[in-house]
Design an enzyme around this catalytic site. Structure first.
Site, PDB file in Angstrom:
ATOM      1  N   GLN A   1      38.579  93.502 -41.830  1.00 59.43           N
ATOM      2  CA  GLN A   1      38.800  92.109 -41.410  1.00 59.43           C
ATOM      3  C   GLN A   1      38.640  91.114 -42.551  1.00 59.43           C
ATOM      4  O   GLN A   1      38.951  89.931 -42.374  1.00 59.43           O
ATOM      5  CB  GLN A   1      37.809  91.719 -40.305  1.00 59.43           C
ATOM      6  CG  GLN A   1      37.997  92.443 -38.988  1.00 59.43           C
ATOM      7  CD  GLN A   1      39.262  92.035 -38.237  1.00 59.43           C
ATOM      8  OE1 GLN A   1      39.856  90.995 -38.518  1.00 59.43           O
ATOM      9  NE2 GLN A   1      39.666  92.855 -37.297  1.00 59.43           N
TER      10      GLN A   1
ATOM     11  N   ALA B   1      42.391 101.972 -41.710  1.00 57.84           N
ATOM     12  CA  ALA B   1      40.948 101.849 -41.966  1.00 57.84           C
ATOM     13  C   ALA B   1      40.153 102.920 -41.219  1.00 57.84           C
ATOM     14  O   ALA B   1      39.143 103.402 -41.730  1.00 57.84           O
ATOM     15  CB  ALA B   1      40.456 100.454 -41.597  1.00 57.84           C
ATOM     16  N   THR B   2      40.586 103.312 -40.031  1.00 57.52           N
ATOM     17  CA  THR B   2      39.858 104.355 -39.303  1.00 57.52           C
ATOM     18  C   THR B   2      39.792 105.637 -40.137  1.00 57.52           C
ATOM     19  O   THR B   2      38.713 106.238 -40.276  1.00 57.52           O
ATOM     20  CB  THR B   2      40.533 104.638 -37.941  1.00 57.52           C
ATOM     21  OG1 THR B   2      40.532 103.431 -37.175  1.00 57.52           O
ATOM     22  CG2 THR B   2      39.804 105.729 -37.176  1.00 57.52           C
TER      23      THR B   2
ATOM     24  N   THR C   1      52.245 114.031 -47.645  1.00 52.79           N
ATOM     25  CA  THR C   1      53.290 113.216 -48.277  1.00 52.79           C
ATOM     26  C   THR C   1      52.994 111.738 -48.044  1.00 52.79           C
ATOM     27  O   THR C   1      52.701 111.324 -46.919  1.00 52.79           O
ATOM     28  CB  THR C   1      54.661 113.576 -47.664  1.00 52.79           C
ATOM     29  OG1 THR C   1      54.887 114.965 -47.902  1.00 52.79           O
ATOM     30  CG2 THR C   1      55.774 112.756 -48.273  1.00 52.79           C
TER      31      THR C   1
ATOM     32  N   SER D   1      42.872  98.038 -44.218  1.00 54.52           N
ATOM     33  CA  SER D   1      43.966  98.372 -43.315  1.00 54.52           C
ATOM     34  C   SER D   1      45.106  97.386 -43.523  1.00 54.52           C
ATOM     35  O   SER D   1      44.877  96.179 -43.603  1.00 54.52           O
ATOM     36  CB  SER D   1      43.454  98.267 -41.878  1.00 54.52           C
ATOM     37  OG  SER D   1      44.506  98.490 -40.978  1.00 54.52           O
ATOM     38  N   ALA D   2      46.354  97.869 -43.582  1.00 55.44           N
ATOM     39  CA  ALA D   2      47.488  96.972 -43.833  1.00 55.44           C
ATOM     40  C   ALA D   2      47.772  96.049 -42.641  1.00 55.44           C
ATOM     41  O   ALA D   2      48.106  94.883 -42.821  1.00 55.44           O
ATOM     42  CB  ALA D   2      48.741  97.782 -44.173  1.00 55.44           C
ATOM     43  N   HIS D   3      47.637  96.570 -41.420  1.00 57.11           N
ATOM     44  CA  HIS D   3      48.109  95.777 -40.273  1.00 57.11           C
ATOM     45  C   HIS D   3      47.200  94.610 -39.911  1.00 57.11           C
ATOM     46  O   HIS D   3      47.556  93.789 -39.060  1.00 57.11           O
ATOM     47  CB  HIS D   3      48.389  96.669 -39.059  1.00 57.11           C
ATOM     48  CG  HIS D   3      47.197  97.140 -38.290  1.00 57.11           C
ATOM     49  ND1 HIS D   3      46.751  96.500 -37.167  1.00 57.11           N
ATOM     50  CD2 HIS D   3      46.373  98.195 -38.472  1.00 57.11           C
ATOM     51  CE1 HIS D   3      45.710  97.149 -36.674  1.00 57.11           C
ATOM     52  NE2 HIS D   3      45.445  98.188 -37.457  1.00 57.11           N
TER      53      HIS D   3
ATOM     54  N   ASN E   1      34.709  92.222 -36.464  1.00 61.24           N
ATOM     55  CA  ASN E   1      36.018  92.031 -35.848  1.00 61.24           C
ATOM     56  C   ASN E   1      35.960  91.271 -34.530  1.00 61.24           C
ATOM     57  O   ASN E   1      36.966  90.789 -34.054  1.00 61.24           O
ATOM     58  CB  ASN E   1      36.720  93.373 -35.646  1.00 61.24           C
ATOM     59  CG  ASN E   1      35.831  94.379 -34.964  1.00 61.24           C
ATOM     60  OD1 ASN E   1      34.813  94.794 -35.513  1.00 61.24           O
ATOM     61  ND2 ASN E   1      36.188  94.769 -33.762  1.00 61.24           N
TER      62      ASN E   1
ATOM     63  N   CYS F   1      37.536  98.058 -21.982  1.00 57.63           N
ATOM     64  CA  CYS F   1      37.807  98.991 -20.905  1.00 57.63           C
ATOM     65  C   CYS F   1      37.402 100.393 -21.331  1.00 57.63           C
ATOM     66  O   CYS F   1      38.016 100.971 -22.218  1.00 57.63           O
ATOM     67  CB  CYS F   1      39.286  98.974 -20.556  1.00 57.63           C
ATOM     68  SG  CYS F   1      39.582  98.418 -18.895  1.00 57.63           S
TER      69      CYS F   1
END
Ligand SMILES: *Cc1c(COP(=O)(O)O)cnc(C)c1O
Length: 397
Positions: free
Chosen positions: A183, A75-76, A244, A203-205, A155, A330
């Site tokens: 999300q 997604a980024t 690729t 995003s897949a993850h 998120n 952080c």
């Protein structure tokens, strides 16, 4: 009855790959390892067929046509391509972008870069429930506005924004509409036609697929959206994103979308029940707990709570066998309160004592009950040790 530890309850950060997704991917590392751009042999054709099948699975989930899907590394990258690509391509039309203060850093940092390159960006504030009045977005549109970028579901606080109404406004004003759906896609309903979306990042993850793969939906008609490529070389993906293709990753993303589409309604009902069990379990046994962001307009799997009178680090330490996220980020060795919690008016101390629970496909009731017990026990203990909490309570905080 006690669950296996540690418990993973940080599903907004990433998700475990669904075994069905992994099974679908495996052959594309081994016997079907071809390059999808190889036109002269069976290996290439097999890979291309798999990529096209995934394109259709993703398109189906969001109501798009397969040709409108561009594969990326996540997604980024999709967000960078959407915003930088539009800003560059439509430079003659304007240079103004409208977005929200509570966007993901992928949008905020991309906008900051674009500001350095001559764009003007309006970062709209949100209300204390995390929502935005679509009329505020309408008022922010000017003659130079080229794109509105809004995240569908936040998120951190899980708040779901009124994208269909915003899409309508964007359309009325002839401004492109980009939605960060990292999300939300696969979790709640989203449809690029119904919601008048021109660009959409996924995003897949975040949906039980592999890390490092995502997609950008790019509308092909009414209007035909064009983007300046941000990665050159070879002209893959209609010239918008060379390189690729990550065939196993793409197969995983496609399968993840297919599963989400089939199971979305049952899964969201189950997750909502778990979320409410978690929320009521904690709030009925502890006072001084607030839910951050609208409870009504919210992802079923999200809970973000602030615990008055405790110190954030001590709280997380006390529940260290449950993986969650805190309201602090952080940044350069310094603990800063989350920009999202600040934007909804949470003070820094309370933001540090905030916890994001992200439930997911593999969480169980036993895990929720264990988490409730650990949170209640830890917060109670910390408050007993803290004279500040007793003092604040007697002041009626
Ligand atoms: C995770 C996330 C991203 C970034 O996605 P990646 O695939 O990890 O690059 C962007 N926006 C939101 C809302 C997210 O949750």
């Amino acid at each position: 009855m006690s669950p296996k530890l540690p418990i993973y309850m940080d599903n907004h950060a990433t998700t475990r790959v669904d075994p069905r997704v992994l099974d679908a991917m495996l052959p594309y590392f081994t016997e079907k390892f071809g390059n999808a751009a190889s036109r002269n042999h069976e290996f290439g054709w097999k890979a291309e067929e798999a990529v096209e099948n995934a394109r259709a699975q993703i398109a189906q989930l969001i109501g798009a046509s397969p040709k409108e899907i561009v594969f990326t590394s996540g997604a980024t990258e999709s967000i960078n391509l959407a915003l930088k690509g539009a800003a560059e391509f439509y430079r003659d039309k304007g240079n103004h972008i409208v977005t929200l203060a509570t966007e993901h850093k992928a949008v905020l940092d991309t906008c900051k870069r674009l500001e350095k390159d001559g764009c003007e960006v309006t970062y709209l504030p949100v209300a204390s429930d995390g929502l935005v009045d679509p009329e505020n977005i309408r008022r922010a549109i000017g003659p130079k506005t080229i794109v509105i970028s809004i995240l569908h579901a936040n998120n951190e606080i899980g708040v779901v924004l009124p994208i269909a109404e915003i899409g309508k406004i964007a359309k009325q004003h002839g401004v492109l509409f980009h939605v960060d759906a990292a999300q939300s896609a696969g979790k709640i309903s989203i449809n690029v036609e119904r919601d008048a979306i021109d660009l959409l990042s996924i995003s897949a993850h975040k949906i039980y697929g592999p890390k490092g793969v995502g997609a950008l939906y790019v509308r092909r008609k009414n209007p035909r959206v064009q983007l300046a490529a941000q990665i050159d070389g070879g002209g893959h993906e209609r010239g918008m994103r060379s390189g690729t293709l990550n065939v196993p990753g793409i197969v995983g993303l496609g399968k993840a979308c297919e599963i989400c589409e089939k199971e979305m309604s049952a899964e969201s009902r189950r997750l909502l029940a778990l979320r409410e069990r978690l929320r009521t379990g904690i709030t009925q046994r502890l006072e001084g707990v607030t839910v951050n962001g609208s409870l009504e307009h919210r992802l079923p799997n999200n809970l973000n709570l602030s615990f008055g009178g405790v110190e954030g680090e001590a709280l997380l330490m006390g529940i260290s066998d449950v993986a969650v996220s805190s309201g602090s980020a952080c940044t350069s060795a310094q603990l800063a309160a989350s920009h999202v919690l600040r934007a909804i008016g949470i003070d820094d101390d309370l933001a540090h004592a905030s916890v994001r629970f992200g439930l997911g496909r593999f969480n169980t009731e036993e895990e929720v009950d264990y988490t409730v017990a650990r949170v209640v026990e830890t917060v109670t203990k910390l408050r007993e040790l803290s004279p500040a909490y007793e003092a604040a309570k007697s002041k009626g905080r």
